[in-house]
Design a protein around this motif. Structure first.
Motif, short mmCIF file in Angstrom:
data_model
loop_
_atom_site.label_atom_id
_atom_site.label_comp_id
_atom_site.label_asym_id
_atom_site.label_seq_id
_atom_site.Cartn_x
_atom_site.Cartn_y
_atom_site.Cartn_z
N ARG A 59 0.83 -1.20 0.00
CA ARG A 59 0.00 0.00 0.00
C ARG A 59 0.87 1.26 0.00
NH1 ARG A 59 -5.01 -1.47 4.14
NH2 ARG A 59 -5.31 -3.62 3.39
N LYS B 125 2.44 1.59 -3.55
CA LYS B 125 1.44 2.15 -4.45
C LYS B 125 1.28 3.65 -4.21
CE LYS B 125 -3.40 1.51 -5.88
NZ LYS B 125 -3.85 2.90 -5.69
N ASP C 12 1.81 6.45 -6.90
CA ASP C 12 0.63 7.17 -7.36
C ASP C 12 0.70 8.66 -7.05
OD1 ASP C 12 -0.24 4.77 -8.28
OD2 ASP C 12 -1.89 4.52 -6.85
N TYR D 36 6.82 -2.03 -8.89
CA TYR D 36 6.79 -0.61 -8.55
C TYR D 36 8.13 0.08 -8.84
CZ TYR D 36 2.42 -1.71 -6.17
OH TYR D 36 1.14 -2.12 -5.89
N GLN E 245 -5.56 6.08 8.20
CA GLN E 245 -6.25 6.13 6.92
C GLN E 245 -7.77 6.16 7.04
OE1 GLN E 245 -4.72 3.46 8.10
NE2 GLN E 245 -5.47 1.54 7.24
N HIS F 33 -11.47 8.23 4.84
CA HIS F 33 -12.46 7.43 4.13
C HIS F 33 -13.70 8.29 3.87
CE1 HIS F 33 -15.30 4.30 3.13
NE2 HIS F 33 -14.34 3.39 3.18
N GLY G 259 -16.00 -0.83 1.57
CA GLY G 259 -15.34 -0.50 0.32
C GLY G 259 -14.53 0.77 0.44
N PHE H 80 -11.20 1.18 0.23
CA PHE H 80 -9.94 1.12 0.96
C PHE H 80 -8.71 1.18 0.05
CE2 PHE H 80 -12.58 -0.23 4.41
CZ PHE H 80 -11.88 0.10 5.56
N ASP H 81 -8.91 0.97 -1.25
CA ASP H 81 -7.77 0.81 -2.14
C ASP H 81 -6.85 2.02 -2.17
OD1 ASP H 81 -8.66 -1.70 -2.75
OD2 ASP H 81 -9.56 -1.15 -4.67
N ASP H 82 -7.40 3.20 -2.05
CA ASP H 82 -6.61 4.41 -2.23
C ASP H 82 -6.42 5.22 -0.95
OD1 ASP H 82 -6.25 4.03 -5.01
OD2 ASP H 82 -8.28 4.75 -5.37
N HIS I 51 -4.32 4.92 1.62
CA HIS I 51 -2.93 5.28 1.90
C HIS I 51 -2.45 6.38 0.96
CE1 HIS I 51 -2.71 1.87 4.61
NE2 HIS I 51 -1.46 2.16 4.90
N THR I 52 -2.87 6.29 -0.29
CA THR I 52 -2.49 7.34 -1.24
C THR I 52 -3.04 8.69 -0.80
OG1 THR I 52 -2.40 5.75 -3.06
CG2 THR I 52 -2.65 8.09 -3.65
#
Length: 318
Positions: free
Chosen positions: A16, A19, A23, A44, A131, A135, A260, A262-264, A266-267
């Motif tokens: 994470r 990424k 990103d 990466y 994080q 959200h 849902g 959660f994918d981004d 950390h970014t």
């Protein structure tokens, strides 16, 4: 473009961070982990220097600073086991970099005071990963709570994530290294609840075992019953077959849906940090103090109003 180093590259959370570094348009130039199962880096930053010894990693990034190299480190991401966070944050500051450290920032609240003194004397800043605070669904919930003019809420937190035998043989199963269940799997939820409902006014621990812990806390704006467990037989009977985790937070009986998105996260935290709006020592302090208090509390008998809510806690099903 900023230069990053990273510790704990072989760990669960490192992808994470990789990424997020990519990103946000930055580059990883050096990484370290005592384990060499780090092929994920090829997706990466395959050209990053890699070290299995922290001493050689330290020497490398210190050399880059002294030589004012184009690979001089601007930020160090710390994804190592919990008990190493403190020392590796200090390493980041010592080489003139900013630290972005996974939670928990430290295991004991008094370690924060020393880090604050070191940060004050350093060119770098200390930031951590909280994080859930970015959200979208939880930001909307916080806005809604703040608009309710002091209404008090009833909250239940249940988090059950079963673990195999390996767990107790790893650093995660050693409370000295991980902080135990309340720290290792609970700290981000406790941070979330205090971020939503305010500081702790009362804290009771009703069960404190190697694999599960639960209790009650009164926050400024909510009464919270909470339960954390690593035990598979605590999973509700309705848990889908093959699913090893059950997570539930209810507010006044209404489930908070944030499974849902959660994918981004950390970014998004990295974006805030790079904009000098990251999460600081003082942001991390309340949850670190709370899990320390939970870890060292003497379990109390629940009051009659306490309502156990998982079968492993023995009264009612969820």
């Amino acid at each position: 473009m900023k230069n990053f180093a990273l510790t704990g590259l072989a760990g669960y959370i490192a992808p994470r961070h990789l990424k997020a570094i990519r990103d946000t348009g930055n580059r990883l130039v050096a990484a370290a982990d005592p384990h060499d199962s780090v092929g994920i880096i090829d997706s990466y930053f395959p050209d990053a220097a890699f070290f299995t010894e922290i001493e050689r990693f330290d020497r490398h990034i210190s050399k880059m600073r002294r030589q004012d190299s184009k690979e001089k480190i601007d930020y160090m991401s710390i994804c190592s086991p919990n008990y190493l966070h403190d020392a590796q944050v200090r390493l980041a500051l010592r080489v003139g970099a900013n630290a972005i450290c996974e939670k928990p920032l430290v295991l004991n609240p008094w370690n924060l005071d020393l880090l604050q003194e070191i940060e004050d004397d350093s060119v770098g800043d200390i930031n951590t990963i909280l994080q859930l605070r970015v959200h979208p669904s939880l930001l909307e919930l916080r806005d809604r709570i703040r608009s309710e003019n002091g209404r008090r809420h009833a909250v239940r937190l249940t988090y059950i994530t079963s673990r195999g035998k390996w767990y107790k043989y790893s650093w995660k199963g050693d409370p000295v290294k991980s902080g135990g269940v309340s720290t290792n799997i609970g700290i981000h939820f406790f941070d979330l609840l205090m971020w939503l409902f305010g500081d702790v006014e009362k804290n009771e621990v009703h069960i404190s075992e190697e694999e599960r812990v639960g209790g009650f806390m009164a926050l400024e704006g909510a009464d919270v019953e909470w339960y954390l467990s690593l035990k598979e037989n605590d999973l509700p009977e309705r848990t889908p077959e093959g699913q090893s985790t059950y997570r539930s937070i209810t507010v006044d009986g209404e489930e908070i849906e944030f499974s849902g998105g959660f994918d981004d996260l950390h970014t998004r935290v990295y974006e805030k940090t790079l904009d000098d709006d990251g999460f600081t020592i003082e942001d991390a302090r309340p949850s670190i103090q709370l899990v320390h208090d939970i870890r060292n509390a003497t379990p109390q008998q629940p009051s009659e109003s306490f309502h156990p809510f998982v079968k492993g806690y023995s009264l009612e099903e969820v």
